[in-house]
Write a protein that holds these residues in place. Structure first.
Motif, PDB file in Angstrom:
ATOM      1  N   UNK A   1     -42.711 -45.549  -1.859  1.00  0.00           N
ATOM      2  CA  UNK A   1     -42.660 -44.101  -1.171  1.00  0.00           C
ATOM      3  C   UNK A   1     -43.252 -43.014  -2.164  1.00  0.00           C
ATOM      4  N   UNK A   2     -44.230 -42.225  -1.440  1.00  0.00           N
ATOM      5  CA  UNK A   2     -44.733 -41.289  -2.439  1.00  0.00           C
ATOM      6  C   UNK A   2     -43.764 -39.955  -2.373  1.00  0.00           C
ATOM      7  N   UNK A   3     -43.536 -39.715  -3.768  1.00  0.00           N
ATOM      8  CA  UNK A   3     -42.703 -38.451  -3.866  1.00  0.00           C
ATOM      9  C   UNK A   3     -43.269 -37.501  -4.827  1.00  0.00           C
ATOM     10  N   UNK A   4     -42.790 -36.073  -4.759  1.00  0.00           N
ATOM     11  CA  UNK A   4     -43.338 -35.059  -5.308  1.00  0.00           C
ATOM     12  C   UNK A   4     -42.190 -34.392  -6.255  1.00  0.00           C
ATOM     13  N   UNK A   5     -42.356 -34.064  -7.473  1.00  0.00           N
ATOM     14  CA  UNK A   5     -41.831 -33.158  -8.084  1.00  0.00           C
ATOM     15  C   UNK A   5     -41.798 -31.699  -7.665  1.00  0.00           C
ATOM     16  N   UNK A   6     -40.685 -31.028  -6.949  1.00  0.00           N
ATOM     17  CA  UNK A   6     -41.134 -29.991  -6.145  1.00  0.00           C
ATOM     18  C   UNK A   6     -41.588 -28.775  -7.019  1.00  0.00           C
ATOM     19  N   UNK A   7     -42.790 -28.308  -6.317  1.00  0.00           N
ATOM     20  CA  UNK A   7     -43.610 -27.267  -7.000  1.00  0.00           C
ATOM     21  C   UNK A   7     -43.021 -25.764  -6.567  1.00  0.00           C
ATOM     22  N   UNK A   8     -42.280 -26.086  -5.291  1.00  0.00           N
ATOM     23  CA  UNK A   8     -41.582 -24.822  -4.303  1.00  0.00           C
ATOM     24  C   UNK A   8     -40.709 -25.621  -3.416  1.00  0.00           C
ATOM     25  N   UNK A   9     -40.051 -24.944  -2.514  1.00  0.00           N
ATOM     26  CA  UNK A   9     -38.974 -25.653  -1.498  1.00  0.00           C
ATOM     27  C   UNK A   9     -39.116 -25.135  -0.272  1.00  0.00           C
ATOM     28  N   UNK A  10     -40.485 -24.421   0.089  1.00  0.00           N
ATOM     29  CA  UNK A  10     -40.271 -23.956   1.625  1.00  0.00           C
ATOM     30  C   UNK A  10     -40.230 -25.439   2.592  1.00  0.00           C
ATOM     31  N   UNK A  11     -40.915 -26.509   2.171  1.00  0.00           N
ATOM     32  CA  UNK A  11     -40.891 -27.490   3.170  1.00  0.00           C
ATOM     33  C   UNK A  11     -39.239 -28.083   3.207  1.00  0.00           C
ATOM     34  N   UNK A  12     -38.792 -28.338   2.202  1.00  0.00           N
ATOM     35  CA  UNK A  12     -37.242 -28.729   1.776  1.00  0.00           C
ATOM     36  C   UNK A  12     -36.547 -27.728   2.774  1.00  0.00           C
ATOM     37  N   UNK A  13     -36.640 -26.583   2.639  1.00  0.00           N
ATOM     38  CA  UNK A  13     -35.281 -25.886   3.109  1.00  0.00           C
ATOM     39  C   UNK A  13     -35.771 -25.785   4.426  1.00  0.00           C
ATOM     40  N   UNK A  14     -36.966 -25.776   5.072  1.00  0.00           N
ATOM     41  CA  UNK A  14     -37.382 -25.860   6.551  1.00  0.00           C
ATOM     42  C   UNK A  14     -36.824 -27.083   7.341  1.00  0.00           C
ATOM     43  N   UNK A  15     -37.163 -28.331   6.716  1.00  0.00           N
ATOM     44  CA  UNK A  15     -36.554 -29.496   7.084  1.00  0.00           C
ATOM     45  C   UNK A  15     -35.150 -29.631   7.125  1.00  0.00           C
ATOM     46  N   UNK A  16     -34.515 -28.733   6.267  1.00  0.00           N
ATOM     47  CA  UNK A  16     -32.988 -28.807   6.209  1.00  0.00           C
ATOM     48  C   UNK A  16     -32.324 -28.061   7.416  1.00  0.00           C
ATOM     49  N   UNK A  17     -33.010 -26.563   7.593  1.00  0.00           N
ATOM     50  CA  UNK A  17     -32.332 -26.048   8.605  1.00  0.00           C
ATOM     51  C   UNK A  17     -32.871 -26.211  10.110  1.00  0.00           C
ATOM     52  N   UNK A  18     -33.944 -26.969  10.220  1.00  0.00           N
ATOM     53  CA  UNK A  18     -34.221 -27.258  11.612  1.00  0.00           C
ATOM     54  C   UNK A  18     -33.133 -28.193  12.006  1.00  0.00           C
ATOM     55  N   UNK A  19     -32.506 -28.777  11.363  1.00  0.00           N
ATOM     56  CA  UNK A  19     -31.328 -29.653  12.268  1.00  0.00           C
ATOM     57  C   UNK A  19     -30.091 -28.885  12.366  1.00  0.00           C
ATOM     58  N   UNK A  20     -29.790 -27.479  11.588  1.00  0.00           N
ATOM     59  CA  UNK A  20     -28.729 -27.048  11.399  1.00  0.00           C
ATOM     60  C   UNK A  20     -28.705 -25.537  12.173  1.00  0.00           C
ATOM     61  N   UNK A  21     -29.777 -24.958  11.916  1.00  0.00           N
ATOM     62  CA  UNK A  21     -29.732 -23.321  12.741  1.00  0.00           C
ATOM     63  C   UNK A  21     -30.650 -23.620  14.033  1.00  0.00           C
ATOM     64  N   UNK A  22     -29.811 -23.892  15.275  1.00  0.00           N
ATOM     65  CA  UNK A  22     -30.521 -24.109  16.438  1.00  0.00           C
ATOM     66  C   UNK A  22     -30.198 -23.294  17.442  1.00  0.00           C
ATOM     67  N   UNK A  23     -29.459 -22.175  17.095  1.00  0.00           N
ATOM     68  CA  UNK A  23     -29.033 -21.033  18.204  1.00  0.00           C
ATOM     69  C   UNK A  23     -29.279 -19.739  17.419  1.00  0.00           C
ATOM     70  N   UNK A  24     -29.726 -18.502  18.343  1.00  0.00           N
ATOM     71  CA  UNK A  24     -29.983 -17.080  17.848  1.00  0.00           C
ATOM     72  C   UNK A  24     -28.660 -16.681  17.464  1.00  0.00           C
ATOM     73  N   UNK A  25     -27.318 -17.418  17.710  1.00  0.00           N
ATOM     74  CA  UNK A  25     -26.189 -16.955  17.425  1.00  0.00           C
ATOM     75  C   UNK A  25     -25.896 -17.327  15.776  1.00  0.00           C
ATOM     76  N   UNK A  26     -26.670 -17.966  15.029  1.00  0.00           N
ATOM     77  CA  UNK A  26     -26.422 -18.478  13.637  1.00  0.00           C
ATOM     78  C   UNK A  26     -27.401 -17.692  13.096  1.00  0.00           C
ATOM     79  N   UNK A  27     -28.389 -16.615  13.560  1.00  0.00           N
ATOM     80  CA  UNK A  27     -29.250 -15.916  12.807  1.00  0.00           C
ATOM     81  C   UNK A  27     -28.888 -14.680  12.940  1.00  0.00           C
ATOM     82  N   UNK A  28     -29.347 -13.818  11.847  1.00  0.00           N
ATOM     83  CA  UNK A  28     -30.087 -14.202  10.459  1.00  0.00           C
ATOM     84  C   UNK A  28     -29.374 -14.770   9.317  1.00  0.00           C
ATOM     85  N   UNK A  29     -29.801 -15.292   8.743  1.00  0.00           N
ATOM     86  CA  UNK A  29     -29.155 -15.828   7.387  1.00  0.00           C
ATOM     87  C   UNK A  29     -30.208 -15.976   6.158  1.00  0.00           C
TER      88      UNK A  29
END
Length: 568
Positions: free
Chosen positions: A102-130
């Motif tokens: 599997x191709x992996x990357x030493x993270x140059x930055x974390x925009x993709x990682x944080x977006x992949x995380x929150x897409x499964x956790x922040x799913x309602x307007x009631x949880x925003x902003x954060x």
């Protein structure tokens, strides 16, 4: 802490590969050691300073309401592919394959990682902003690591990400982080400048860089002499150049310019100023070609050009492409007769009787004029600001100087949430992409920038909030029991008072100790020497001031406390 019980390997000479003051002094003061090009180990003094910066950043981020997390330093390459940034990062990505291929990357930055995380956790307007943040290592395979920790392959960054329902929410989060960054810079005693910036590989339409003006900085700052306009060189806009009154069009003529391919060569040969010459550059993007026109004394700003063309990446055409399009080798391209799209900088349309390439080897044309001799498809601001340009806001002159980028804040919008499908349900039950912001601070860069701005010929001059220790107690003769007992008692009392103290208990000559003291730059030095033996007084010297005063040992804690208050 006793010097003999810690690890401070100071050096007398500058390292041969160090170019700037911060790199030289961090090595000489025993703060860091190079493991490989662009990769450094932090020794005890360096680690203490690193932790001072981290603590300030963490305290201010927590005070702002941001919540700390910790993300992996390695991520699947597919995430960066999904956001479309693989080609943008290019060779800067440090890629590996795990044992499963599997191709992996030493993270140059974390925009993709944080977006992949929150897409499964922040799913309602009631949880925003954060706002979530972390302090984590980043990796970029710099083609030319240099200047010590200012441009390295591995570096420590505080990166934060805001998540909002709409642009109004993003504006609020952005302003909160902007103000938090100002507080961080102020606590670190940095003379900073917040400037408009190009978003680069991060994306988004609005961003600001926090810069430390410095001659050794690799970034360039453009600032108006009169008003508050400031920007980095990638973003800076010049005011439109005033049209000249001369409308006389001269006859177009062909001239021989054998083997002259540069503006300098041709202008010297023809006896004309570069500002009446016109550069024609051929770029390629998305399997297309485009001719780019700028004045002879101007340079194409590829960041602006990329934005104008709505592309992630552009490149100068190769020799074969230029020859096919212009019928000439590189250096003789011109706009007359080109069969491709032409985009010109704003300074081009007002040019009269200019010199252009002849689209033929060893040939230029003089007295070329727009409309009569060639056409332009589009006009835009696509050049770098130069000395003599004027402010787009107040029309006064712009100053250009160097600086060190310390932090960068971005309004990302929905670029990553749309690419990675991070959506929430609004009040009406409709799915919408989360609106994001990104906010980064270079922890290591704060240290290096501080040293660049605060040093002298003898060594570092630490501001108190970042100093590895607040006080250095320096007994001249450790073999004298009275001197050493006084120094030890003073060290212990100051420590009990909550003051950070280093006791130089080494059996070394006084001159050797003084040189090391100035080199490592601890703000306050207390010397127990001849004066103490003569009349019972110790010498107190502030590293940033060229003066000393004296005190009796029994008063030293009060004296030091007062000095610390004045230096904070």
């Amino acid at each position: 802490m006793k010097w003999s019980q810690t690890f401070i390997p100071t050096l007398k000479e500058d390292p041969s590969d160090a170019e700037v003051a911060s790199h030289k002094l961090m090595i000489r003061a025993g703060m860091i050691r190079k493991l490989s090009a662009g990769v450094y180990s932090y020794l005890p003094l360096g680690t203490r300073v690193l932790n001072k910066v981290i603590n300030i950043v963490r305290e201010e981020m927590n005070t702002s309401g941001a919540i700390e997390i910790f993300l992996p330093a390695i991520q699947p390459l597919n995430l960066i592919k999904a956001s479309g940034r693989v080609n943008v990062f290019g060779d800067d990505l440090l890629c590996v394959k795990d044992r499963h291929g599997k191709e992996m990357v030493l993270s140059p930055t974390h925009e993709e990682v944080i977006t992949d995380l929150i897409k499964n956790e922040l799913n309602s307007y009631k949880q925003l902003p954060v706002i979530l943040y972390q302090i984590q290592t980043k990796f970029r395979d710099e083609v030319r690591p240099r200047f010590g920790v200012l441009r390295s392959k591995e570096f420590l960054m505080k990166d934060a990400y805001s998540f909002d329902m709409d642009n109004d929410g993003l504006n609020t989060s952005y302003q909160k982080m902007y103000e938090t960054y100002c507080k961080i810079m102020e606590r670190c005693k940095l003379d900073y400048l917040a400037v408009e910036a190009d978003s680069g590989v991060m994306g988004g339409e609005v961003s600001h860089e926090f810069m430390i003006p410095n001659t050794n900085g690799e970034d360039v700052i453009v600032k108006c002499k009169s008003c508050d306009y400031s920007a980095n060189i990638e973003k800076a806009e010049p005011a439109p150049i005033v049209t000249k009154d001369d409308n006389t069009l001269k006859e177009l003529k062909e001239v021989s310019t054998p083997k002259m391919t540069t503006i300098k060569e041709v202008s010297g040969f023809l006896g004309v100023e570069p500002n009446i010459m016109l550069k024609t550059l051929i770029y390629t993007y998305d399997n297309k070609n485009i001719a780019v026109l700028v004045r002879g004394d101007h340079d194409v700003n590829e960041s602006k050009l990329t934005s104008v063309l709505s592309q992630d990446k552009i490149a100068l055409a190769d020799e074969k492409t230029v020859a096919e399009l212009t019928n000439s080798p590189i250096g003789f391209a011109g706009p007359i007769g080109l069969k491709t799209q032409v985009i010109a900088d704003q300074a081009v349309p007002i040019m009269k009787n200019c010199v252009v390439g002849g689209n033929k080897a060893d040939t230029h044309l003089i007295n070329a004029n727009l409309e009569r001799d060639f056409k332009i498809d589009r006009v835009a601001d696509i050049r770098y600001v130069t000395e003599g340009d004027r402010c787009p806001k107040c029309k006064d002159l712009l100053n250009i100087s160097n600086g060190i980028e310390i932090g960068h804040v971005f309004k990302l919008g929905t670029r990553y949430s749309e690419a990675l499908d991070a959506k929430f349900l609004d009040k009406t039950g409709k799915k919408r992409p989360i609106v994001m912001g990104s906010y980064g601070i270079g922890i290591n860069r704060i240290i290096a920038a501080t040293i660049e701005k605060s040093h002298d010929s003898d060594g570092i001059i630490w501001p108190l909030p970042l100093a590895p220790y607040e006080v250095l107690v320096l007994p001249i003769n450790i073999k004298d029991d009275t001197v050493m007992n006084t120094a030890t008692k003073m060290h212990d009392e100051l420590c009990e008072a909550g003051i950070e103290v280093l006791l130089d208990d080494r059996d070394q000559r006084a001159g050797f100790k003084f040189k090391d003291a100035d080199l490592i730059g601890i703000p306050i030095r207390v010397t127990i020497g001849n004066r103490f033996k003569e009349n019972g007084e110790v010498e107190i010297k502030v590293r940033s001031e060229n003066k000393t005063h004296f005190s009796r040992p029994e008063n030293i804690t009060t004296e030091i406390r007062n000095l610390i208050i004045s230096l904070k």
